[in-house]
Structures are given as structure tokens and as C-alpha cells.
Design a protein around this motif. Structure first.
Motif, PDB file in Angstrom:
ATOM      1  N   PRO A   1       0.805  -1.230   0.000  1.00  0.00           N
ATOM      2  CA  PRO A   1       0.000   0.000   0.000  1.00  0.00           C
ATOM      3  C   PRO A   1       0.839   1.281   0.000  1.00  0.00           C
ATOM      4  O   PRO A   1       0.304   2.361  -0.160  1.00  0.00           O
ATOM      5  CB  PRO A   1      -0.835  -0.110   1.273  1.00  0.00           C
ATOM      6  N   LEU A   2       2.152   1.156   0.138  1.00  0.00           N
ATOM      7  CA  LEU A   2       3.038   2.323   0.128  1.00  0.00           C
ATOM      8  C   LEU A   2       3.788   2.461  -1.191  1.00  0.00           C
ATOM      9  O   LEU A   2       4.677   3.304  -1.304  1.00  0.00           O
ATOM     10  CB  LEU A   2       4.041   2.222   1.286  1.00  0.00           C
ATOM     11  N   TRP A   3       3.457   1.661  -2.190  1.00  0.00           N
ATOM     12  CA  TRP A   3       4.111   1.715  -3.484  1.00  0.00           C
ATOM     13  C   TRP A   3       4.099   3.161  -3.982  1.00  0.00           C
ATOM     14  O   TRP A   3       3.028   3.767  -4.127  1.00  0.00           O
ATOM     15  CB  TRP A   3       3.381   0.791  -4.438  1.00  0.00           C
ATOM     16  N   PRO A   4       5.275   3.759  -4.215  1.00  0.00           N
ATOM     17  CA  PRO A   4       5.336   5.183  -4.552  1.00  0.00           C
ATOM     18  C   PRO A   4       4.599   5.575  -5.832  1.00  0.00           C
ATOM     19  O   PRO A   4       4.095   6.680  -5.933  1.00  0.00           O
ATOM     20  CB  PRO A   4       6.839   5.458  -4.713  1.00  0.00           C
ATOM     21  N   ASN A   5       4.484   4.685  -6.800  1.00  0.00           N
ATOM     22  CA  ASN A   5       3.875   5.046  -8.076  1.00  0.00           C
ATOM     23  C   ASN A   5       2.387   4.699  -8.149  1.00  0.00           C
ATOM     24  O   ASN A   5       1.804   4.700  -9.222  1.00  0.00           O
ATOM     25  CB  ASN A   5       4.637   4.373  -9.229  1.00  0.00           C
ATOM     26  N   ARG A   6       1.766   4.435  -7.008  1.00  0.00           N
ATOM     27  CA  ARG A   6       0.354   4.074  -7.002  1.00  0.00           C
ATOM     28  C   ARG A   6      -0.507   5.305  -7.311  1.00  0.00           C
ATOM     29  O   ARG A   6      -0.097   6.437  -7.102  1.00  0.00           O
ATOM     30  CB  ARG A   6      -0.055   3.500  -5.644  1.00  0.00           C
ATOM     31  N   ASP A   7      -1.722   5.044  -7.781  1.00  0.00           N
ATOM     32  CA  ASP A   7      -2.707   6.108  -7.910  1.00  0.00           C
ATOM     33  C   ASP A   7      -3.351   6.308  -6.539  1.00  0.00           C
ATOM     34  O   ASP A   7      -3.500   5.355  -5.765  1.00  0.00           O
ATOM     35  CB  ASP A   7      -3.781   5.736  -8.930  1.00  0.00           C
ATOM     36  N   ARG A   8      -3.708   7.532  -6.251  1.00  0.00           N
ATOM     37  CA  ARG A   8      -4.330   7.855  -4.967  1.00  0.00           C
ATOM     38  C   ARG A   8      -5.815   8.119  -5.163  1.00  0.00           C
ATOM     39  O   ARG A   8      -6.210   8.750  -6.121  1.00  0.00           O
ATOM     40  CB  ARG A   8      -3.695   9.111  -4.354  1.00  0.00           C
ATOM     41  N   PHE A   9      -6.626   7.640  -4.229  1.00  0.00           N
ATOM     42  CA  PHE A   9      -8.074   7.865  -4.235  1.00  0.00           C
ATOM     43  C   PHE A   9      -8.388   8.717  -3.020  1.00  0.00           C
ATOM     44  O   PHE A   9      -8.210   8.286  -1.885  1.00  0.00           O
ATOM     45  CB  PHE A   9      -8.807   6.517  -4.178  1.00  0.00           C
ATOM     46  N   VAL A  10      -8.826   9.953  -3.257  1.00  0.00           N
ATOM     47  CA  VAL A  10      -9.130  10.886  -2.170  1.00  0.00           C
ATOM     48  C   VAL A  10     -10.642  10.999  -2.069  1.00  0.00           C
ATOM     49  O   VAL A  10     -11.310  11.373  -3.026  1.00  0.00           O
ATOM     50  CB  VAL A  10      -8.490  12.270  -2.422  1.00  0.00           C
ATOM     51  N   LEU A  11     -11.173  10.677  -0.904  1.00  0.00           N
ATOM     52  CA  LEU A  11     -12.614  10.696  -0.677  1.00  0.00           C
ATOM     53  C   LEU A  11     -12.956  11.800   0.303  1.00  0.00           C
ATOM     54  O   LEU A  11     -12.471  11.808   1.436  1.00  0.00           O
ATOM     55  CB  LEU A  11     -13.073   9.346  -0.109  1.00  0.00           C
ATOM     56  N   LEU A  12     -13.781  12.742  -0.121  1.00  0.00           N
ATOM     57  CA  LEU A  12     -14.207  13.836   0.751  1.00  0.00           C
ATOM     58  C   LEU A  12     -15.369  13.409   1.634  1.00  0.00           C
ATOM     59  O   LEU A  12     -15.411  13.725   2.805  1.00  0.00           O
ATOM     60  CB  LEU A  12     -14.622  15.047  -0.090  1.00  0.00           C
ATOM     61  N   MET A  13     -16.288  12.702   1.053  1.00  0.00           N
ATOM     62  CA  MET A  13     -17.569  12.452   1.712  1.00  0.00           C
ATOM     63  C   MET A  13     -17.420  11.530   2.917  1.00  0.00           C
ATOM     64  O   MET A  13     -17.389  10.319   2.777  1.00  0.00           O
ATOM     65  CB  MET A  13     -18.539  11.834   0.715  1.00  0.00           C
ATOM     66  N   GLY A  14     -17.331  12.115   4.102  1.00  0.00           N
ATOM     67  CA  GLY A  14     -17.206  11.314   5.311  1.00  0.00           C
ATOM     68  C   GLY A  14     -18.356  10.351   5.494  1.00  0.00           C
ATOM     69  O   GLY A  14     -18.187   9.242   5.996  1.00  0.00           O
ATOM     70  N   HIS A  15     -19.554  10.759   5.056  1.00  0.00           N
ATOM     71  CA  HIS A  15     -20.709   9.883   5.203  1.00  0.00           C
ATOM     72  C   HIS A  15     -20.639   8.678   4.278  1.00  0.00           C
ATOM     73  O   HIS A  15     -21.316   7.687   4.493  1.00  0.00           O
ATOM     74  CB  HIS A  15     -22.006  10.656   4.964  1.00  0.00           C
ATOM     75  N   ALA A  16     -19.807   8.750   3.246  1.00  0.00           N
ATOM     76  CA  ALA A  16     -19.647   7.613   2.329  1.00  0.00           C
ATOM     77  C   ALA A  16     -18.354   6.853   2.608  1.00  0.00           C
ATOM     78  O   ALA A  16     -17.941   6.021   1.814  1.00  0.00           O
ATOM     79  CB  ALA A  16     -19.669   8.110   0.884  1.00  0.00           C
ATOM     80  N   SER A  17     -17.718   7.113   3.742  1.00  0.00           N
ATOM     81  CA  SER A  17     -16.439   6.465   4.027  1.00  0.00           C
ATOM     82  C   SER A  17     -16.563   4.951   4.145  1.00  0.00           C
ATOM     83  O   SER A  17     -15.599   4.235   3.884  1.00  0.00           O
ATOM     84  CB  SER A  17     -15.802   7.055   5.280  1.00  0.00           C
ATOM     85  N   MET A  18     -17.717   4.449   4.483  1.00  0.00           N
ATOM     86  CA  MET A  18     -17.895   2.998   4.563  1.00  0.00           C
ATOM     87  C   MET A  18     -17.639   2.361   3.204  1.00  0.00           C
ATOM     88  O   MET A  18     -17.124   1.242   3.124  1.00  0.00           O
ATOM     89  CB  MET A  18     -19.307   2.699   5.067  1.00  0.00           C
ATOM     90  N   LEU A  19     -17.949   3.069   2.136  1.00  0.00           N
ATOM     91  CA  LEU A  19     -17.648   2.594   0.788  1.00  0.00           C
ATOM     92  C   LEU A  19     -16.152   2.349   0.639  1.00  0.00           C
ATOM     93  O   LEU A  19     -15.724   1.309   0.142  1.00  0.00           O
ATOM     94  CB  LEU A  19     -18.118   3.619  -0.239  1.00  0.00           C
ATOM     95  N   LEU A  20     -15.354   3.298   1.075  1.00  0.00           N
ATOM     96  CA  LEU A  20     -13.900   3.163   0.974  1.00  0.00           C
ATOM     97  C   LEU A  20     -13.395   2.000   1.816  1.00  0.00           C
ATOM     98  O   LEU A  20     -12.572   1.210   1.368  1.00  0.00           O
ATOM     99  CB  LEU A  20     -13.227   4.465   1.398  1.00  0.00           C
TER     100      LEU A  20
END
Length: 145
Positions: free
Chosen positions: A47-66
Motif C-alpha cells: 500500500p506504500l508503493w510510490p507510483n500508485r494512484d491515490r483515491f481521495v474521498l471527501l464524503m465522510g458519510h460515504a467512508s464505509m464505501l472506501l
């Protein structure tokens, strides 16, 4: 039923169950599954692979999805010092304790260094846009040098 539909239904069910247990939250969207499966580059073993794509989620109410996505893709755990632990970053038991004390699925917005696979902590609404742009610029500069 095809595998994609089964995965989307599983994510929805995990998100509904987590939200029901915590008495808050939203079930999420199949778009996140499609992004994770077909677009984003990541390695669940690293999960620390430097070349990974990042997924940024704003919606705290949808955090269960993440959290459901991280669990179902078998993201491996790292500790706050970035040491690999060799275990899953989020288990079904963590999801069952969504928004409960000592869960890896904490209250509020997903928190960086609390749960493996979470790229950043987003706070006030709109902060994710600035964070995403900053992360993107940092990656593009790194690739240019």
C-alpha cells in the motif's frame, strides 16, 4: 449474475450494514468499484508503493464505501511508522465496528495513518479538492525530475 455485479452488491451490503450498525453513513456508489478495478493502479501487497494512484474521498458519510473497497481488495496493513505488518489492513470485524471506538474504520472522515490504504485525511468540505490537486502536482513534478 456476473462477478462485477456481485462485487458491487457486496460493497453496497457491507456499506449498508456498517452504516446501520453505526446509525450513520451512506451505502456508496458502483463508480468507486469501477475506478478501483479498471482505472487505478495500486498493489494491495504494497500500500506504500510510490507510483500508485491515490483515491481521495471527501464524503465522510460515504467512508464505509472506501473501507469496503479496501477490505475486498485485501489491502495489507502498515503501522504508523510505515512498517509492513503482513496482515490485512481492514477486516470484516473492523467493518462491523464501523465508527466505533478502536476500530480501523473510525468516526468521521477516513484518517491517514489510521487505516492502511487511506491516502489523506480530509476535514472540512472542499478540502479534498485542494489536497487532490496538491498530490497530483507533487507526482507530476516527481516524474519530471
Amino acid at each position: 449474475m456476473n462477478l462485477d455485479q456481485l462485487c458491487v452488491n457486496t460493497i453496497r451490503t457491507l456499506a449498508m450494514d456498517g452504516g446501520q450498525q453505526a446509525h450513520s453513513g451512506h451505502p456508496g456508489t458502483p463508480v468507486a468499484y469501477a475506478l478501483r478495478q479498471r482505472v487505478l493502479r495500486f498493489d494491495p501487497e504494497d500500500p506504500l508503493w510510490p507510483n500508485r494512484d491515490r483515491f481521495v474521498l471527501l464524503m465522510g458519510h460515504a467512508s464505509m464505501l472506501l473501507y469496503a473497497l479496501l477490505h475486498l481488495t485485501d489491502i495489507k496493513a502498515v503501522d504508523p511508522d510505515y512498517e509492513r505488518l503482513g496482515e490485512l489492513g481492514g477486516t470484516l470485524d473492523d467493518i462491523k465496528r464501523f465508527r466505533q471506538l478502536d476500530s480501523k474504520c473510525p468516526p468521521g472522515h477516513p484518517a491517514y495513518r489510521w487505516t492502511s490504504g487511506i491516502e489523506t485525511t480530509t476535514g472540512p468540505l472542499g478540502q479534498d479538492v485542494a489536497t487532490s490537486v496538491g498530490m497530483g502536482k507533487a507526482v507530476s513534478r516527481r516524474r519530471q525530475t
